[in-house]
Scaffold this motif. Structure first.
Motif, PDB file in Angstrom:
ATOM      1  N   MET A 199       0.838  -1.195   0.000  1.00  0.00           N
ATOM      2  CA  MET A 199       0.000   0.000   0.000  1.00  0.00           C
ATOM      3  C   MET A 199       0.874   1.247   0.000  1.00  0.00           C
ATOM      4  O   MET A 199       1.995   1.254   0.482  1.00  0.00           O
ATOM      5  CB  MET A 199      -0.940   0.007   1.195  1.00  0.00           C
ATOM      6  N   ASP A 200       0.324   2.309  -0.580  1.00  0.00           N
ATOM      7  CA  ASP A 200       1.063   3.540  -0.814  1.00  0.00           C
ATOM      8  C   ASP A 200       0.499   4.639   0.077  1.00  0.00           C
ATOM      9  O   ASP A 200      -0.701   4.664   0.350  1.00  0.00           O
ATOM     10  CB  ASP A 200       0.940   3.936  -2.296  1.00  0.00           C
ATOM     11  N   ASP A 201       1.342   5.560   0.513  1.00  0.00           N
ATOM     12  CA  ASP A 201       0.860   6.715   1.267  1.00  0.00           C
ATOM     13  C   ASP A 201       1.317   8.028   0.631  1.00  0.00           C
ATOM     14  O   ASP A 201       1.301   9.073   1.278  1.00  0.00           O
ATOM     15  CB  ASP A 201       1.320   6.652   2.724  1.00  0.00           C
ATOM     16  N   ASP A 226      -4.461   7.076  -7.431  1.00  0.00           N
ATOM     17  CA  ASP A 226      -5.652   6.334  -7.031  1.00  0.00           C
ATOM     18  C   ASP A 226      -5.413   5.643  -5.688  1.00  0.00           C
ATOM     19  O   ASP A 226      -4.278   5.465  -5.246  1.00  0.00           O
ATOM     20  CB  ASP A 226      -6.053   5.320  -8.108  1.00  0.00           C
ATOM     21  N   TRP A 227      -6.525   5.235  -5.067  1.00  0.00           N
ATOM     22  CA  TRP A 227      -6.486   4.670  -3.732  1.00  0.00           C
ATOM     23  C   TRP A 227      -7.510   3.545  -3.613  1.00  0.00           C
ATOM     24  O   TRP A 227      -8.410   3.440  -4.441  1.00  0.00           O
ATOM     25  CB  TRP A 227      -6.859   5.722  -2.671  1.00  0.00           C
ATOM     26  N   TYR A 228      -7.384   2.741  -2.555  1.00  0.00           N
ATOM     27  CA  TYR A 228      -8.516   1.945  -2.107  1.00  0.00           C
ATOM     28  C   TYR A 228      -8.913   2.454  -0.725  1.00  0.00           C
ATOM     29  O   TYR A 228      -8.190   3.252  -0.108  1.00  0.00           O
ATOM     30  CB  TYR A 228      -8.233   0.440  -2.144  1.00  0.00           C
ATOM     31  N   SER A 229     -10.059   2.038  -0.232  1.00  0.00           N
ATOM     32  CA  SER A 229     -10.706   2.758   0.870  1.00  0.00           C
ATOM     33  C   SER A 229      -9.860   2.854   2.131  1.00  0.00           C
ATOM     34  O   SER A 229      -9.647   3.946   2.679  1.00  0.00           O
ATOM     35  CB  SER A 229     -12.067   2.121   1.187  1.00  0.00           C
ATOM     36  N   SER A 230      -9.370   1.738   2.630  1.00  0.00           N
ATOM     37  CA  SER A 230      -8.608   1.772   3.878  1.00  0.00           C
ATOM     38  C   SER A 230      -7.205   2.332   3.670  1.00  0.00           C
ATOM     39  O   SER A 230      -6.611   2.891   4.610  1.00  0.00           O
ATOM     40  CB  SER A 230      -8.543   0.362   4.485  1.00  0.00           C
ATOM     41  N   GLU A 231      -6.676   2.215   2.472  1.00  0.00           N
ATOM     42  CA  GLU A 231      -5.354   2.776   2.166  1.00  0.00           C
ATOM     43  C   GLU A 231      -5.364   4.297   2.317  1.00  0.00           C
ATOM     44  O   GLU A 231      -4.435   4.888   2.890  1.00  0.00           O
ATOM     45  CB  GLU A 231      -4.950   2.388   0.738  1.00  0.00           C
ATOM     46  N   LEU A 232      -6.413   4.949   1.817  1.00  0.00           N
ATOM     47  CA  LEU A 232      -6.520   6.404   1.932  1.00  0.00           C
ATOM     48  C   LEU A 232      -6.573   6.835   3.399  1.00  0.00           C
ATOM     49  O   LEU A 232      -5.910   7.798   3.803  1.00  0.00           O
ATOM     50  CB  LEU A 232      -7.759   6.906   1.200  1.00  0.00           C
ATOM     51  N   ILE A 233      -7.345   6.129   4.203  1.00  0.00           N
ATOM     52  CA  ILE A 233      -7.478   6.498   5.615  1.00  0.00           C
ATOM     53  C   ILE A 233      -6.156   6.296   6.347  1.00  0.00           C
ATOM     54  O   ILE A 233      -5.721   7.145   7.143  1.00  0.00           O
ATOM     55  CB  ILE A 233      -8.602   5.684   6.271  1.00  0.00           C
TER      56      ILE A 233
END
Length: 365
Positions: free
Chosen positions: A195-197, A203-210
């Motif tokens: 996962m990227d920060d 682009d993102w997925y839901s928990s990755e953004l949080i």
């Protein structure tokens, strides 16, 4: 919850004729509206959907209608054009919800096996009044605004938690980070890419953004588990030691218990919601299939059942009928549902088989 449907076999031609006669006649019963802005015109003759006794699980696992999503546009006062439906409140106590709270939804069909969102405003102004605004990432809309309300909590089995190690200044930075990503796309890394920060990623997925938002706000990410491929999924955010539960998905169905038996069965019916409901029940035992679909034409009694309270009611025996049925209606501007609790295999020792179902009903006009 058992999804197996049981078919009732009628005893003799007389009962088959009686059933056909009952189906041919119509009746409607008043509905209780739990939202001040809800439309109260209900036509129970226009049944739009039915579900089995799987109850909540059936609805959550088959709907996936994210009609609580808005867009990536920011408004001081969100216009009506942004809403697919109006937010509905009154069943759940949401007074403790705070900005920065994390929403974890168990019922979702995304690759993540769940969904996560973050509360960005607890009283955002709109055409429909104040609502709880969220920021989230979905395959349909990418990074977008949405809202949290009773229907969403129920349909998607939402649980709300908060990160007790964070402070208000950090939360403000978290929300600003998430707002800066509005309009970007959705992508769930299905390979071994961690996962990227990076604030500049497309682009993102839901928990990755949080997770990335909290890293921006706190200088580190949320201390939670990950998959073998280093993906932090929605349930990881909810299950971590750093979070405390604010709310879990509540039970919209009434609770029932046998008090006494005889020529009349006495039941205690309990409303665990944060609102008064109009309890409807059959004063005589009925057949299971009729209870499940609320095909009850006669002997329906209605009584107001206050929030978090119980009432005692009596149900008479009725020849070969073996089922007691209880329900209430939640009404809103789009879809209205009658939540049914019914019991059979009634025993004088207080045991019974309890099942749940619901029917959807259209509003008039």
């Amino acid at each position: 919850m058992n999804n197996t449907r049981k078919r009732f076999k009628f005893l003799g031609t007389l009962f088959a004729i009686a059933l056909m006669f009952a189906l041919a006649t119509g009746a409607s019963y008043p509905a209780t509206v739990i939202s001040a802005s809800a439309e109260s015109a209900i036509s129970e003759a226009a049944i739009s959907e039915t579900a089995s006794n799987a109850g909540i699980e059936a609805l959550a696992d088959t709907s996936f209608n994210r009609d609580h999503l808005l867009s990536g546009h920011s408004y001081d006062n969100t216009p009506q054009s942004e809403f697919v439906r109006r937010p509905v409140y009154g069943a759940y106590d949401l007074s403790e919800i705070r900005v920065g709270d994390i929403i974890y939804e168990e019922a979702d069909n995304s690759p993540e096996g769940g969904h996560a969102a973050i509360v960005s405003d607890i009283s955002h102004d709109s055409y429909y009044g104040k609502y709880i605004q969220t920021i989230e990432v979905t395959p349909e809309k990418g990074v977008t605004y949405g809202f949290l309300d009773d229907i969403r909590i129920y349909e998607f089995k939402a649980n709300i938690c908060y990160l007790y190690s964070s402070n208000s200044a950090q939360i403000a930075t978290v929300i600003e980070f998430c707002k800066s990503q509005l309009g970007k796309g959705y992508w769930y890394d299905t390979d071994s890419t961690p996962m990227d920060d990076d604030v500049n990623q497309p682009d993102w997925y839901s928990s990755e953004l949080i997770h990335a938002g909290y890293k921006a706000g706190m200088g580190r990410g949320i201390m939670a588990g990950t998959t073998a491929d280093n993906h932090m999924l929605p349930h990881h955010l909810f299950d971590t030691w750093e979070t405390e539960t604010r709310l879990t998905e509540g039970d919209m169905f009434l609770d029932i218990a046998i008090v006494t038996s005889g020529d009349k069965w006495t039941f205690t019916v309990t409303n665990r919601l944060e609102c008064d409901v109009l309890l409807a029940y059959n004063s005589k035992l009925c057949f299971e299939n009729d209870a499940k679909s609320w095909n009850l034409k006669d002997d329906v009694v209605e009584v107001t059942l206050n929030k978090r309270s119980s009432v005692t009611v009596r149900v008479k025996t009725n020849v070969f009928a073996t089922t007691a049925a209880f329900s209430w209606v939640l009404a809103n501007s789009k879809v209205n549902r009658r939540f049914i609790t019914y019991a059979y295999n009634l025993s004088k020792n207080g045991s019974m088989t309890v099942k749940h179902s619901f029917i959807g009903i259209n509003t008039n006009g």
